[in-house]
Design an enzyme around this catalytic site. Structure first.
Site, PDB file in Angstrom:
ATOM      1  CE  LYS A  56      41.319  29.948  45.686  1.00 25.66           C
ATOM      2  NZ  LYS A  56      42.586  30.497  46.108  1.00 25.66           N
TER       3      LYS A  56
HETATM    4  N1  PMP Z   1      43.866  35.384  49.930  1.00 29.34           N
HETATM    5  C1  PMP Z   1      44.265  34.817  48.776  1.00 29.34           C
HETATM    6  C2  PMP Z   1      44.796  35.693  47.696  1.00 29.34           C
HETATM    7  C3  PMP Z   1      44.201  33.437  48.596  1.00 29.34           C
HETATM    8  O1  PMP Z   1      44.610  32.871  47.453  1.00 29.34           O
HETATM    9  C4  PMP Z   1      43.724  32.632  49.646  1.00 29.34           C
HETATM   10  C5  PMP Z   1      43.668  31.139  49.480  1.00 29.34           C
HETATM   11  N2  PMP Z   1      42.483  30.713  48.924  1.00 29.34           N
HETATM   12  C6  PMP Z   1      43.297  33.261  50.832  1.00 29.34           C
HETATM   13  C7  PMP Z   1      43.382  34.636  50.928  1.00 29.34           C
HETATM   14  C8  PMP Z   1      42.697  32.470  51.943  1.00 29.34           C
HETATM   15  O2  PMP Z   1      41.413  32.045  51.587  1.00 29.34           O
HETATM   16  P1  PMP Z   1      40.786  30.693  52.149  1.00 29.34           P
HETATM   17  O3  PMP Z   1      40.898  30.778  53.626  1.00 29.34           O
HETATM   18  O4  PMP Z   1      39.383  30.710  51.691  1.00 29.34           O
HETATM   19  O5  PMP Z   1      41.585  29.585  51.585  1.00 29.34           O
END
Ligand code: PMP
Length: 308
Positions: A155
């Site tokens: 991320k």
């Molecule tokens: N894909 C991306 C690109 C994101 O930014 C997010 C948000 N964090 C998600 C998927 C979903 O991830 P999560 O369920 O861990 O928030």
């Protein structure tokens, strides 16, 4: 912004003192990674539960590894600091916690190693992030960043330019959200959400090798769909045209939660209404995240306040 305290440079400080220099490496080059964690207010228990905070910090550590970052904290330390921070801000509503690890030196050297890292943890109230009554999505003309360019698995702050460029295009073209394909032309994910399709009672989602962020909500839903509702999930490559033929589609993420998709590229999904399986998943998801499901509370919900 109603919160008063954040965590930065190893201490809790007043929010107004939380600033970085204009010369900071991460500000100039996007060399930071982040996490977004939700806390849910439970009125009956007079409690905020942070949802799967440990898994968020585990993923943060993976992102740090990709960016040559180390922190002087363990995952347990980070969890304890986060709980303390929310407590200090005395929040009593649904919240969002964001955590940033960033290349903190004032440097124009374009490299990752040998540049010190900073950590900021901040929190704020947060209700809905995205329309949850039925999204009209468009497949983006922009492709998802590849594992060999900026790894989507981590991320990474700079990687969000890819999300932003796709989301702006979608919004300016009259859609509510973008769906990005990867470089091979297979469905990857939304701008900040993973995606699920449903065909004849079976959930399908792109595998984690399709240039997606391995979402914690995605993982949660795979588990609860099976354990609570008896639906299995296949993780595989997904073609663009499957978006036009699925019975139901939804996006999911910590901020977005579960957001049903009612059309893609102006093709109606199913009958254009929020589908029955998405509805059931949302019900059980909201029970679990708010700490109202005893089988998951201890495992996934971290309380902020001492119970009375
Ligand atoms: N894909 C991306 C690109 C994101 O930014 C997010 C948000 N964090 C998600 C998927 C979903 O991830 P999560 O369920 O861990 O928030």
């Amino acid at each position: 912004m109603s919160t008063s305290v954040l965590f930065m440079n190893d201490q809790f400080i007043p929010r107004e003192h939380g600033s970085i220099s204009v010369d900071t490496h991460s500000f100039i080059f996007g060399t930071a990674c982040l996490e977004g964690i939700r806390g849910y207010w439970n009125e009956k228990a007079q409690q905020i539960y942070l949802f799967r905070v440990q898994e968020h910090f585990e993923r943060l550590m993976y992102s740090c590894k990709v960016l040559h970052m180390t922190l002087p904290y363990t995952i347990d330390d980070l969890m304890a600091i986060t709980v303390e921070l929310v407590k200090k801000n005395n929040l009593k509503e649904d919240i969002y916690v964001y955590v940033i690890v960033y290349k903190s030196k004032q440097s124009l050297n374009i490299q990752l190693h040998e540049i010190p890292n900073g950590l900021i943890i901040n929190t704020m109230p947060m209700a809905d992030y995205i329309n949850t009554t039925g999204l009209q999505c468009g497949v983006s003309s922009w492709r998802r960043i590849d594992d060999n360019t900026i790894p989507a698995r981590a991320k990474i702050s700079g990687g969000y330019v890819n999300s932003a460029i796709a989301r702006s295009e979608a919004l300016q073209n009259g859609f509510d959200e973008a769906i990005l394909l990867n470089n091979e032309g297979h469905v990857a994910e939304g701008s900040a959400e993973n995606i699920f399709l449903i065909f004849k009672g079976e959930l399908v989602t792109p595998s984690i090798t399709e240039n997606i962020l391995p979402g914690i909500t995605r993982d949660t839903l795979i588990k609860i769909a099976s354990q609570e509702l008896g639906y299995s999930t296949i993780q595989r490559q997904v073609d663009r045209t499957e978006l036009y033929t699925a019975d139901e589609i939804f996006l999911c993420g910590t901020a977005a939660q579960i957001a049903p998709v009612v059309s893609v590229d102006r093709r109606i999904v199913g009958n254009g209404q929020i589908g029955p399986i998405v509805k059931k998943l949302r019900e059980v998801y909201s029970t679990i995240v708010r700490g109202n499901h005893s089988s998951y509370r201890e495992k996934w919900c971290t309380p902020i306040y001492a119970s009375s």
